[in-house]
Write a protein that holds these residues in place. Structure first.
Motif, short mmCIF file in Angstrom:
data_model
loop_
_atom_site.label_atom_id
_atom_site.label_comp_id
_atom_site.label_asym_id
_atom_site.label_seq_id
_atom_site.Cartn_x
_atom_site.Cartn_y
_atom_site.Cartn_z
N THR A 195 0.94 -1.10 0.21
CA THR A 195 0.02 0.01 -0.01
C THR A 195 0.78 1.26 0.05
N ASP A 196 2.12 1.15 0.15
CA ASP A 196 3.17 2.36 0.39
C ASP A 196 3.10 2.74 -1.28
N ASP A 197 3.35 3.99 -1.28
CA ASP A 197 3.60 4.71 -2.57
C ASP A 197 4.65 4.27 -3.20
N THR A 198 5.83 4.14 -2.31
CA THR A 198 7.25 3.87 -2.80
C THR A 198 7.22 2.35 -3.51
N TYR A 199 6.23 1.44 -3.08
CA TYR A 199 6.00 0.20 -3.82
C TYR A 199 5.50 0.52 -5.10
N ARG A 200 4.49 1.46 -5.46
CA ARG A 200 4.14 1.64 -6.77
C ARG A 200 5.21 2.33 -7.40
N GLN A 201 5.91 3.05 -7.02
CA GLN A 201 6.88 3.89 -7.89
C GLN A 201 8.02 2.60 -8.41
N ILE A 202 8.40 1.90 -7.21
CA ILE A 202 9.41 0.62 -7.81
C ILE A 202 8.90 -0.08 -8.93
N THR A 203 7.58 -0.62 -8.67
CA THR A 203 6.71 -1.36 -9.68
C THR A 203 6.81 -0.63 -11.05
N LEU A 204 6.57 0.72 -11.05
CA LEU A 204 6.46 1.30 -12.42
C LEU A 204 7.97 1.35 -13.17
N LEU A 205 8.90 1.90 -12.24
CA LEU A 205 10.25 1.76 -12.68
C LEU A 205 10.77 0.47 -13.18
N SER A 206 10.29 -0.68 -12.69
CA SER A 206 10.82 -1.95 -12.89
C SER A 206 10.12 -2.23 -14.14
N LYS A 207 8.75 -1.92 -14.13
CA LYS A 207 8.08 -2.22 -15.63
C LYS A 207 8.46 -1.56 -16.82
N ARG A 208 8.94 -0.36 -16.55
CA ARG A 208 9.41 0.60 -17.61
C ARG A 208 11.06 0.08 -18.10
#
Length: 322
Positions: free
Chosen positions: A110-123
């Protein structure tokens, strides 16, 4: 020289190797299906009897540092097989495009950093990088979730995150089942990612989002493998003791150019790495005084900058291909 009197002892060893709950001749990397063989998402109790859990129970029962020669040999043979499997994996991947993301295992979904890492890794995955991590929960899981969702939309990512949020921590009952639910809804066949977990931290389940899993008994081998195989650089996100260890182990490796090159060390989270845990400031100071050399340091909160730095390093003309 083996004497005739030793043959009975060798027979006992061979019998022991047959009886351990893991394959001492393992020559392939695990996948989610092989590591969690026997697990049924509809029955959480099956987690305790799946392959991974059985190995972990045996590991604890025989001691994290096995005193018994037979068990020590069995683990060594298994880990040797994992190392060989990793070599074969990297025979088919551009090592300068193998990038690690390090960070805390306690990071919540639920942490915003989790989403940021997800999007960075995806890209990064979509741009030809192969993502790797310690293969556990938290920031590690976010790394592999991002790679798993490569090729899909941001809306798809947010939908997947919504499916995961009811079980934000790996300590929550539905943590593993929700991951498999995302994988079923959004199957992945086009992109690889590599998780490298250990049974030393077996209480933290390995993320099934990693398409390839090299699970080790010896954490020292595992840690060295993570840092060595991330030839293309490492992105450090906020973490605790384990992440700090990785930072300085990586710094030493780069300082001595142990692998023939120094890879980028990118710190994501300006406030964290300069105020809460001022490691970046320390490394900079040590570079200025000459105590550390050859470090390619970067501090940023900007995803574009991270992608550009890693791409520039991987595509620099004349860079030695490993």
């Amino acid at each position: 020289m083996i004497k005739a009197t030793h043959f009975s002892e060798l027979e006992n060893v061979m019998e022991y190797l047959k009886q351990v709950p893991y394959d001492v001749t393992q020559d392939k990397l695990y996948t989610a299906s092989t590591l969690y063989e026997g697990y049924n998402t509809a029955d959480n109790a099956t987690f305790d009897t799946c392959y991974d859990s059985c190995v972990y129970h045996h590991y604890k029962a025989t001691g994290c540092q096995a005193d018994d020669m037979q068990e020590s040999l069995a683990r060594t043979l298994h880990d040797h097989g994992m190392q060989n499997a990793l070599k074969h994996f990297f025979d088919t991947h551009d090592k300068l495009r193998c990038v690690g993301i390090m960070g805390g295992h306690a990071l919540l979904r639920t942490d915003d950093t989790y989403r940021q890492i997800t999007l960075l890794s995806k890209r990064l995955t979509e741009q030809g990088f192969c993502m790797l991590s310690g293969g556990g929960p938290g920031a590690m899981e976010a790394t592999h979730l991002g790679a798993w969702m490569a090729g899909r939309t941001t809306d798809d990512v947010d939908d997947a995150l919504g499916m995961l949020r009811p079980s934000p921590s790996f300590k929550d009952k539905g943590w593993l089942a929700s991951a498999f639910s995302v994988m079923m809804k959004y199957p992945q066949h086009a992109y690889d990612s590599l998780g490298i977990p250990t049974w030393l931290y077996g209480h933290e389940p390995s993320t099934p989002f990693a398409t390839h899993i090299a699970k080790f008994f010896e954490n020292s081998i595992r840690e060295d493998s993570i840092l060595t195989l991330a030839y293309g650089g490492i992105v450090y996100t906020p973490g605790s003791a384990g992440t700090m260890q990785e930072v300085f182990q990586d710094a030493v490796q780069n300082h001595y150019v142990s692998l023939g090159l120094s890879s980028p060390m990118i710190f994501m989270g300006t406030k964290y790495w300069t105020e809460e845990m001022p490691v970046y400031t320390l490394l900079q100071d040590m570079m200025h005084t000459g105590r550390y050399k050859n470090l390619l340091l970067r501090l940023t909160d900007d995803m574009d900058t991270i992608v550009d730095e890693l791409t520039k390093f991987a595509t620099t003309p004349g860079r030695t291909r490993l």
